[in-house]
Design a protein around this motif. Structure first.
Motif, PDB file in Angstrom:
ATOM      1  N   ASP A  54       0.824  -1.212   0.000  1.00  0.00           N
ATOM      2  CA  ASP A  54       0.000   0.000   0.000  1.00  0.00           C
ATOM      3  C   ASP A  54       0.859   1.263   0.000  1.00  0.00           C
ATOM      4  O   ASP A  54       0.823   2.075   0.932  1.00  0.00           O
ATOM      5  CB  ASP A  54      -0.946  -0.014   1.203  1.00  0.00           C
ATOM      6  CG  ASP A  54      -2.229   0.757   0.925  1.00  0.00           C
ATOM      7  OD1 ASP A  54      -2.223   1.586  -0.009  1.00  0.00           O
ATOM      8  OD2 ASP A  54      -3.213   0.547   1.641  1.00  0.00           O
ATOM      9  N   ALA A  55       1.628   1.435  -1.071  1.00  0.00           N
ATOM     10  CA  ALA A  55       2.557   2.561  -1.188  1.00  0.00           C
ATOM     11  C   ALA A  55       1.896   3.915  -0.932  1.00  0.00           C
ATOM     12  O   ALA A  55       2.475   4.746  -0.228  1.00  0.00           O
ATOM     13  CB  ALA A  55       3.237   2.545  -2.557  1.00  0.00           C
ATOM     14  N   PRO A  56       0.705   4.216  -1.470  1.00  0.00           N
ATOM     15  CA  PRO A  56       0.119   5.540  -1.211  1.00  0.00           C
ATOM     16  C   PRO A  56      -0.067   5.833   0.277  1.00  0.00           C
ATOM     17  O   PRO A  56       0.156   6.955   0.731  1.00  0.00           O
ATOM     18  CB  PRO A  56      -1.223   5.487  -1.941  1.00  0.00           C
ATOM     19  CG  PRO A  56      -1.014   4.485  -3.033  1.00  0.00           C
ATOM     20  CD  PRO A  56      -0.120   3.440  -2.443  1.00  0.00           C
ATOM     21  N   VAL A  57      -0.475   4.822   1.043  1.00  0.00           N
ATOM     22  CA  VAL A  57      -0.653   5.017   2.483  1.00  0.00           C
ATOM     23  C   VAL A  57       0.682   5.314   3.150  1.00  0.00           C
ATOM     24  O   VAL A  57       0.792   6.222   3.993  1.00  0.00           O
ATOM     25  CB  VAL A  57      -1.319   3.770   3.115  1.00  0.00           C
ATOM     26  CG1 VAL A  57      -1.244   3.827   4.639  1.00  0.00           C
ATOM     27  CG2 VAL A  57      -2.762   3.662   2.670  1.00  0.00           C
ATOM     28  N   LEU A  58       1.731   4.566   2.782  1.00  0.00           N
ATOM     29  CA  LEU A  58       3.035   4.787   3.402  1.00  0.00           C
ATOM     30  C   LEU A  58       3.634   6.134   2.998  1.00  0.00           C
ATOM     31  O   LEU A  58       4.235   6.825   3.828  1.00  0.00           O
ATOM     32  CB  LEU A  58       3.986   3.649   3.024  1.00  0.00           C
ATOM     33  CG  LEU A  58       3.606   2.264   3.562  1.00  0.00           C
ATOM     34  CD1 LEU A  58       4.620   1.226   3.099  1.00  0.00           C
ATOM     35  CD2 LEU A  58       3.504   2.280   5.079  1.00  0.00           C
TER      36      LEU A  58
END
Length: 202
Positions: A54-58
């Motif tokens: 979940d790159a966008p969250v990180l």
């Protein structure tokens, strides 16, 4: 707010405020893997342990520059977001020297047992424990104002044929650490070394 270390994928992070560091724990992805953002209070420098998913969250959690992403071991569900997070934040990529070839994202800084990773006025120490993979790392923050903090990846829950039993880990490289050492795992709730030792009868 009291830190409890209990997080769920899709839910809010938990924040552990230490004297010199702020540790933010978040669970991401279908396997609810834990990621840990460490920020030095004085300099604002940040470091991420395991860009699992979940790159966008990180990237939103980081919200700026990132000195490094450390991958504790090369199972894909612990580095799926690594390429995107590193590209978006300019972070160096770090992993254990024995595991770098198993991670598809190039490692810019290989880590050996005992290496120091600077973070503002503090540092982490790499510990090669070979938990869930032959080159797996744990990361130790020895809080000068309190007890040690240990980011274990899957090193205390390794189930592979080459993984040492938890009792071997707790009486081996970790034996010198006190019972109050706080344990931050790659999955599930936090613990202490004392609780882990008690559960094993060692």
């Amino acid at each position: 707010m009291t830190y409890h270390g209990i997080v769920h994928a899709g839910g809010p992070p938990a924040v552990h405020e230490l004297a010199q560091l702020i540790v933010t724990k978040i669970a991401v992805g279908p396997h609810a893997a834990n990621c840990y953002l460490l920020r030095d209070r004085l300099t604002g420098e940040q470091l991420l342990i395991d860009a699992a998913d979940d790159a966008p969250v990180l990237i939103q959690l980081v919200n700026g520059d990132l000195a490094a992403v450390i991958t504790t071991h090369p199972h894909r569900d612990h580095w799926r977001a690594l390429a995107e997070v590193a590209a978006a934040t300019g972070a160096a990529t770090m992993a254990g020297t024995h595991d770098t070839g198993a991670i598809e994202v190039p490692t810019t800084v290989p880590l050996a047992d005992g290496d120091k990773i600077p973070l503002g006025r503090s540092h982490l120490t790499a510990m090669h424990l070979a938990g869930d993979t032959p080159g797996a790392l744990a990361l130790l923050y020895d809080d000068p104002k309190g007890h040690p903090h240990l980011f274990t990846g899957d090193c205390l829950t390794g189930a592979e044929p080459h993984a040492p039993k938890p009792a071997e880990l707790l009486t081996g490289a970790l034996a010198a650490l006190p019972d109050e050492t706080w344990v931050y795992p790659a999955r599930g709730n936090d613990s202490t070394l004392g609780a882990e030792r008690g559960g094993l009868g060692v």
